[in-house]
Design an enzyme around this catalytic site. Structure first.
Site, short mmCIF file in Angstrom:
data_model
loop_
_atom_site.label_atom_id
_atom_site.label_comp_id
_atom_site.label_asym_id
_atom_site.label_seq_id
_atom_site.Cartn_x
_atom_site.Cartn_y
_atom_site.Cartn_z
N SER A 1 0.98 -1.20 0.07
CA SER A 1 -0.04 0.03 -0.03
C SER A 1 0.83 1.43 -0.08
O SER A 1 1.67 1.39 -0.81
CB SER A 1 -0.98 0.04 1.33
N ASP B 1 -9.10 -3.49 -6.23
CA ASP B 1 -8.47 -2.81 -4.97
C ASP B 1 -9.07 -1.82 -4.32
O ASP B 1 -9.21 -0.58 -5.05
CB ASP B 1 -6.97 -2.75 -5.10
N HIS C 1 -7.77 -5.41 -1.03
CA HIS C 1 -6.74 -4.68 -0.76
C HIS C 1 -5.50 -5.84 -0.15
O HIS C 1 -5.61 -6.45 0.57
CB HIS C 1 -6.71 -3.63 0.21
#
Length: 526
Positions: free
Chosen positions: A221, A446, A475
């Protein structure tokens, strides 16, 4: 004779002792002069050559899992000035013969603590990777055990993204201003130095302190942006970099939230079609248009009379805040159907019950309760202050327009944030544009770092390869798709990137929630 012998030995001992002291003094003086000379040539020498005191992190994990605290400059332009702590952990490679080096880990954020990653259940690295690398976790500056930032924020002030409402906008502006003011009052000039660029410099101090010429890296991320900034700043010191669920480096900042709004509408459209085909199961509508009407009717009903969500009143804005569920079609259908039944007089939907967070390790306790929110805003706002307008009316106008364009999340993404009132960082954000040979892995659906952003990262890192999980939901890819995991393992253990970009198919029925999310991840990302 005996006395003479003793006297002779005593004399010899005295002379030896004298020379020992002299040699020790000379050695010490030489070491000091070498140290001073090295420091003169390299202002960071005192940091890159420090010797950490390793200790067992906690009793529940293996003794081989050790932690230490390093010192780094708060301001790298003034290395002799104030210092700040960086907490690191290490689990040594399983094979001395096969050891490649260190694999630095970052879970995302900003504001995500990574100290426990080497032993955390959320990280499922295969034995081959563990044989090749020392796994090194760390809490980035200002986070967790690394001189944590604390602003004294209330629970309400830690709510990252209120919905836009005309009647509450003035209150939202006051709250955003209060968050920035509290952090400035508590942390002062330190806020300017809590940046991604400085965290990348801290990573390079960790590399040098561990005696490594290069580091490898696995970031998730926001951690993909951090990794890309490191490769941009230290291209010759980056070895094998894996970026899982990549952010668009050019949109980092306000654009990151707004890109989520656009991606959410695409996911909602996909969900509507999927659910309409399963009307017999979920009873939400036979066509995509009927499904969408059912959902928006539910939102309107919850705005008039909040729905009992296992003891918590859930408004229409609360339902919209859970927009990440639409990136997992089955879970979203179950959730919406459950809320609909509850609104019509049924029992509360159990899928809305929050799951408790795992307890921190002994080494990571005593962290201020608002540290995650405070550090997230500190880094994001210091990095990207230039992208945030100062005039609150700009946010009002953008929120109204974006809700019309992206009804589910547009106003959440565009309304006022604390960054509007933040202290600028010590330097501009990094422009990512280099030839680094990273491996990017990405789910098609996502909610936090949309596919378009990962493709933008791929273009910015011109030597990279990308593995896309077609149909992949949620995610973070790591541990959810065997095809993508094989590519990651092969790259980390051999250094071989795929010959070209790859597409993997989503694994049916496999979904867990590994690692952590990015900014805004708390907004219903079940």
């Amino acid at each position: 004779m005996r006395n003479t012998r003793i006297a002779s030995l005593t004399g010899i001992g005295a002379v030896a002792a004298f020379f020992s002291v002299l040699c020790s003094a000379l050695t010490s003086a030489t070491a000091t002069s070498v140290s001073e000379a090295s420091a003169a040539r390299d202002p960071l020498w005192q940091y890159t050559h420090q010797t950490p005191r390793w200790e067992r992190c906690d009793a529940k994990n293996p003794a081989a899992y050790q932690c230490a605290t390093l010192k780094v400059p708060l301001d790298y332009s003034d290395p002799g000035g104030r210092k700040t702590d960086i907490a690191i952990s290490r689990l040594r490679a399983g094979s001395v013969k096969e050891r490649r080096g260190v694999l630095l880990l970052n879970p995302g954020g900003p504001g995500g603590p990574g100290l426990n990653l080497p032993v955390g259940p959320e990280l499922s690295l295969p034995p081959a990777v563990k044989r090749h690398f020392d796994l090194v976790g760390f809490d980035p500056r200002g986070v967790g055990r690394s001189s944590p930032v604390a602003c004294g924020l209330t629970r309400e002030e830690q709510d990252a993204e209120p919905a836009y409402r005309a009647r509450t906008f003035a209150k939202d502006v006051r709250r955003a201003r209060a968050v920035a003011a509290k952090c400035r009052a508590r942390e002062g000039d330190r806020l300017r130095h809590l940046t991604t660029r400085n965290t990348a410099r801290d990573m390079d101090v960790i590399r040098a302190m561990l005696g490594e010429e290069k580091i490898s890296y696995l970031g998730f991320s926001y951690g993909t942006y951090l990794g890309a900034v490191y490769t941009q700043m230290f291209p010759r010191r980056a070895d094998r970099f894996v970026l899982d669920s990549a952010a668009d480096p050019a949109a980092y900042g306000r654009g990151m939230f707004r890109s989520m709004a656009q991606a959410t509408e695409l996911a909602f459209a996909r969900w509507s079609t999927w659910t309409a085909r399963r009307h017999a199961t979920y009873h939400l509508g036979r066509t995509p248009a009927e499904v969408r009407k059912t959902f928006w009717d539910l939102v309107a009903r919850a705005d008039r009379r909040p729905i009992d969500d296992n003891g918590t009143p859930l408004t229409g804005d609360g339902i919209r805040a859970g927009r990440a569920m639409f990136f997992r079609v089955r879970e979203a259908a179950e959730r919406v159907a459950g809320l609909k039944r509850t609104a019509e007089g049924g029992k509360p939907d159990p899928s809305g019950t929050p799951r408790p967070a795992p307890a921190p390790s002994a080494f990571a306790r005593d962290v201020p309760p608002d540290n995650e929110a405070a550090s997230a805003w500190a880094v994001l706002c210091a990095d990207t202050r230039a992208s945030w307008p100062r005039d609150p009316e700009r946010y009002r106008g953008d929120a109204i327009r974006d809700r019309a364009r992206y009804p589910l999340y547009g106003d959440f993404a565009s309304t006022i944030k604390p960054c509007a009132f933040w202290t600028p960082g010590s330097e501009p954000a990094t422009t990512v544009d280099d030839s680094s040979s990273a491996l990017i892995v990405q789910n098609e659906w996502d909610p936090q770092t949309p596919l378009a952003g990962a493709r933008a990262m791929h273009r910015a890192l011109r030597g990279s390869r990308m593995v896309t999980v077609a149909g992949g939901e949620g995610h973070i890819v790591h541990g959810t798709n065997s095809c993508a995991d094989r590519s990651t393992t092969l790259y980390l253990t051999t250094g071989r990137l795929p010959a070209g970009d790859l597409t993997c198919r989503a694994s049916a029925g496999s979904r867990r929630n590994p690692v952590r999310g990015g900014p805004g991840a708390g907004q219903g990302d079940h």
